[in-house]
Design a protein around this motif. Structure first.
Motif, mmCIF file in Angstrom:
data_model
loop_
_atom_site.group_PDB
_atom_site.id
_atom_site.type_symbol
_atom_site.label_atom_id
_atom_site.label_comp_id
_atom_site.label_asym_id
_atom_site.label_seq_id
_atom_site.Cartn_x
_atom_site.Cartn_y
_atom_site.Cartn_z
ATOM 1 N N ASP A 81 8.362 -6.105 -10.811
ATOM 2 C CA ASP A 81 9.191 -6.091 -9.605
ATOM 3 C C ASP A 81 10.657 -6.183 -10.018
ATOM 4 O O ASP A 81 11.080 -7.179 -10.631
ATOM 5 C CB ASP A 81 8.797 -7.277 -8.719
ATOM 6 N N THR A 124 3.220 -11.364 -11.579
ATOM 7 C CA THR A 124 4.458 -10.671 -11.223
ATOM 8 C C THR A 124 5.525 -10.998 -12.252
ATOM 9 O O THR A 124 5.789 -12.170 -12.544
ATOM 10 C CB THR A 124 4.933 -11.072 -9.822
ATOM 11 N N ALA A 128 12.408 -9.341 -8.938
ATOM 12 C CA ALA A 128 11.888 -10.645 -9.373
ATOM 13 C C ALA A 128 12.797 -11.255 -10.434
ATOM 14 O O ALA A 128 13.262 -10.575 -11.349
ATOM 15 C CB ALA A 128 10.477 -10.500 -9.918
ATOM 16 N N THR A 183 4.388 -20.375 -9.591
ATOM 17 C CA THR A 183 5.655 -19.738 -9.943
ATOM 18 C C THR A 183 6.380 -20.600 -10.963
ATOM 19 O O THR A 183 6.418 -21.827 -10.834
ATOM 20 C CB THR A 183 6.535 -19.543 -8.698
#
Length: 276
Positions: free
Chosen positions: A76, A143, A79, A45
């Motif tokens: 998303d 993502t 996100a 991440t």
């Protein structure tokens, strides 16, 4: 995804890259190398929130690819940070060789946070019976935030082998370039803002989803120069759309260009422009 090959040259390349070769005075024997996969690696991440910066995703992939692979981009709306989870693979006659190549490939997967965000995964090194092209990220799931009209996504994707697919909420974009260089389908849907640039390139089925009120100053749809090229371009959802022309009445969200290219040679290597 295409699972058989219509050209002798392609068959030869894929078979050789997947096999080891032994010879005698009277014969050549091809032996398929088994695939070893590591799905245990944790997701990475980014350390900072995305705030409208350019995003680039590049996956060298594994060749040959058996089964599902490539890049899945999950958009998303909740996100705020970019993340990536990958399955790694390598082919070798000896498992220890494959594991060394996988270890190398794991080390290549990085999120870089300077001059925008870049996600990159390369091949592993050659170790005994494990070759460079046979190893890497078999499948990446990235993502991303969905963006907004005030803060649209600018996204570039390069993929070496497998599908490129978007899932989740269709992102709001001002720039999209997808270049799928290997075998695998492309299926993307976006909400473009005014003057957005959309470029999508693939070699199998290429599908681009757009809002019902989509308009463009320029549309280029290219399925090659074969006699069936025109029939491989499907614009049923937008019946007035023609390559080489503007589309629709210019409005607040008219894009600058929609450019979709299919480099495939088979009858099912289609371009589909669809509504969502």
């Amino acid at each position: 995804m295409r699972t058989s090959f219509g050209l002798f040259g392609i068959v030869g390349l894929v078979a050789l890259s997947a096999c080891s070769v032994s010879t005698t005075d009277n014969s050549i024997t091809f032996k398929t190398k088994p695939e070893f996969v590591d799905v245990s690696q944790p997701a990475q991440t980014a350390t900072t929130d995305w705030n409208g910066e350019d995003i680039s995703i590049k996956n060298d992939g594994v060749n040959p690819l058996v089964g599902a692979g490539g890049i899945v981009v999950n958009f998303d709306s909740s996100a705020t940070k970019i993340s990536v989870k990958a399955d790694f693979a390598a082919r070798a006659d000896v498992e220890a060789d494959a594991r060394e190549s996988i270890k190398d490939a794991i080390g290549t997967l990085k999120i870089t946070e300077s001059n925008g965000f870049t996600i990159n995964c390369g091949h592993g090194g050659k170790h005994g019976s494990s070759d460079v092209a046979n190893s890497g990220c078999k499948r990446m799931v990235v993502t991303l935030p969905t963006g907004s009209a005030a803060k649209p996504v600018r996204l570039t994707i390069g993929n070496g082998m497998g599908d490129v697919k978007f899932q989740g909420t269709a992102p709001t974009v001002s720039y999209l370039k997808v270049d799928n260089n290997g075998l695998g389908d492309v299926d993307v849907s976006v909400v473009p803002v005014k003057d957005a640039e959309l470029v999508v390139i693939g070699e199998d089925k290429v599908s681009v989803g757009l809002p019902p009120d989509f308009t463009a100053a320029s549309v280029v749809l290219d399925a090659g120069s074969g006699s069936d090229a025109a029939t491989r371009i499907i614009t049923t959802d937008f019946p007035e759309m023609k390559s080489g022309q503007a589309f629709g009445t210019a409005g607040a969200n008219t894009v600058k260009v929609l450019n979709v290219l299919n480099k495939g040679l088979l009858s099912d290597d289609t371009i589909t422009i669809k509504k969502f």
